[in-house]
Design an enzyme around this catalytic site. Structure first.
Site, PDB file in Angstrom:
ATOM      1  N   ASP A 138       0.842  -1.193   0.000  1.00  0.00           N
ATOM      2  CA  ASP A 138       0.000   0.000   0.000  1.00  0.00           C
ATOM      3  C   ASP A 138       0.883   1.251   0.000  1.00  0.00           C
ATOM      4  O   ASP A 138       2.032   1.208   0.438  1.00  0.00           O
ATOM      5  CB  ASP A 138      -0.872   0.050   1.257  1.00  0.00           C
ATOM      6  CG  ASP A 138      -1.889  -1.079   1.324  1.00  0.00           C
ATOM      7  OD1 ASP A 138      -2.263  -1.605   0.264  1.00  0.00           O
ATOM      8  OD2 ASP A 138      -2.297  -1.431   2.450  1.00  0.00           O
ATOM      9  N   ASP A 160      -0.714  -2.421  -4.217  1.00  0.00           N
ATOM     10  CA  ASP A 160      -2.025  -2.768  -3.680  1.00  0.00           C
ATOM     11  C   ASP A 160      -2.865  -1.498  -3.562  1.00  0.00           C
ATOM     12  O   ASP A 160      -3.138  -0.854  -4.552  1.00  0.00           O
ATOM     13  CB  ASP A 160      -1.859  -3.506  -2.352  1.00  0.00           C
ATOM     14  CG  ASP A 160      -3.138  -4.184  -1.892  1.00  0.00           C
ATOM     15  OD1 ASP A 160      -4.048  -4.367  -2.717  1.00  0.00           O
ATOM     16  OD2 ASP A 160      -3.233  -4.527  -0.702  1.00  0.00           O
ATOM     17  N   ASP A 164      -5.664   2.690   2.308  1.00  0.00           N
ATOM     18  CA  ASP A 164      -6.577   1.724   2.909  1.00  0.00           C
ATOM     19  C   ASP A 164      -6.776   2.045   4.385  1.00  0.00           C
ATOM     20  O   ASP A 164      -5.809   2.299   5.115  1.00  0.00           O
ATOM     21  CB  ASP A 164      -6.036   0.304   2.768  1.00  0.00           C
ATOM     22  CG  ASP A 164      -6.132  -0.230   1.338  1.00  0.00           C
ATOM     23  OD1 ASP A 164      -6.635   0.516   0.466  1.00  0.00           O
ATOM     24  OD2 ASP A 164      -5.701  -1.368   1.104  1.00  0.00           O
ATOM     25  N   ARG A 217     -12.779   1.557  -6.090  1.00  0.00           N
ATOM     26  CA  ARG A 217     -12.588   1.835  -4.662  1.00  0.00           C
ATOM     27  C   ARG A 217     -12.301   3.312  -4.407  1.00  0.00           C
ATOM     28  O   ARG A 217     -11.258   3.683  -3.874  1.00  0.00           O
ATOM     29  CB  ARG A 217     -11.459   0.972  -4.070  1.00  0.00           C
ATOM     30  CG  ARG A 217     -11.661  -0.509  -4.268  1.00  0.00           C
ATOM     31  CD  ARG A 217     -10.548  -1.311  -3.620  1.00  0.00           C
ATOM     32  NE  ARG A 217     -10.737  -2.750  -3.835  1.00  0.00           N
ATOM     33  CZ  ARG A 217      -9.934  -3.691  -3.356  1.00  0.00           C
ATOM     34  NH1 ARG A 217      -8.869  -3.345  -2.663  1.00  0.00           N
ATOM     35  NH2 ARG A 217     -10.186  -4.957  -3.598  1.00  0.00           N
TER      36      ARG A 217
END
Length: 323
Positions: A138, A160, A164, A217
């Site tokens: 991330d 990724d 998040d 997302r």
């Protein structure tokens, strides 16, 4: 952190202390000498939304770093610290960040490459005015943490997720970031079976972000209610914009969607639907979106820009060099 994909502003300038490394054997982060100065791009301002009240390293020491060794020492210090990043920090793995930290780029020079930042089991962290690119995981991961403000960053090409937020994290604001060249962008709530930790948490505000061609997302939400997505600019998002799943409640308000076939919907892949309320959005060459259910009212005051002006406001003010 790594997983399998289901689918594809501006505060008043603060005076800050700049560390002076004048003694041999002391790195910049260790220096106790400081002078008071106002510097362009070195300011925290204040967060709006659920992350309001996050102060980061305010009241502690200020250090300037330009290499990974000094950066790691500074961000893992047990004391409140403002870490000014002046140069490119190359990380080999996700770097843990301790509580009470402001990590802020100097002008447009602060860059994090190679890997990202792990804000885990901590509180009171500001990440601001940095370019993140090419993480092997991330770019920014937040878990089991509260009072986090992620603001005015440029984020791209993470292996990724770009940003998040998961595992019972709470009271987070994600604002004025420029996301681009990214597939899985902003995940909120990492799995369908984590409700025992996440229900009652995951209150996050996303505002004035530029979701620039990011595939999916933007964000994808589980459990959090309410989650507030307002005054963001979405353009050319080929997968979807916002997804509300697993009984989440998402308010999508005053955003500008351009060339987005699926601006917002309920459910995603194997995740069941949440609730989503959409109001005062501008849809240009975009789908109509899917709504349903009810969403709790955000528990804070905020000023809503007209959706018509969001594109110019966000493209002119998001990313690095605008604080």
């Amino acid at each position: 952190m790594r997983r399998t994909s289901a689918r594809t502003k501006t505060g008043k300038a603060l005076a800050v202390a700049t560390a002076v490394a004048a003694v041999a054997g002391f790195t910049a982060w260790q220096s106790a000498a400081a002078e008071t100065a106002s510097q362009p791009g070195i300011t925290a301002g204040s967060a709006v939304g659920y992350g309001a009240g996050t102060t980061g390293g305010a009241g502690g020491s200020t250090v300037t770093v330009s290499n990974a060794t000094d950066f790691i020492k500074a961000v893992t210090s047990s004391s409140a610290t403002t870490v000014q990043v002046n140069g490119t920090i190359n990380l080999s793995s996700m770097q843990k960040v301790a509580s009470n930290k402001t990590i802020v780029g100097v002008g447009t020079s602060g860059k994090i490459t190679g890997s990202g930042l792990n804000v885990a089991s901590v509180s009171n962290v500001i990440i601001q005015n940095l370019t993140f690119t090419g993480s092997n995981d991330d770019a920014i991961n937040v878990q089991y943490s509260t009072k986090v403000w992620i603001d005015h960053n440029d984020i791209s090409n993470a292996y990724d997720g770009a940003t998040d937020v998961k595992r019972a994290s709470d009271n987070v604001t994600v604002s004025w970031n420029h996301y681009h060249n990214q597939d899985k962008n902003c995940l909120l709530g990492h799995s369908d079976d984590n409700g025992s930790e996440d229900i009652g948490h995951l209150h996050v505000t996303y505002h004035h972000n530029w979701f620039d061609g990011t595939v999916q997302r933007n964000p994808r939400v589980r459990f959090g209610n309410p989650v507030h997505v307002y005054n963001n600019y979405f353009n050319n998002n080929s997968g979807y914009g916002v997804a509300s799943t697993e009984n989440a409640g998402v308010l999508v308000e005053g955003n500008y969607f351009e060339n987005v076939d699926d601006p917002y919907h309920l459910g995603e892949a194997d995740s069941g639907p949440g609730s989503l309320v959409a109001r005062n959005n501008k849809l240009v060459n975009s789908g109509s979106g899917q709504t349903g259910g009810s969403v709790s009212t955000p528990s804070y005051n905020y000023s809503l820009d007209s959706a018509d002006s969001v594109k110019s406001i966000v493209t002119g003010g998001s990313g690095v060099g605008h604080i």
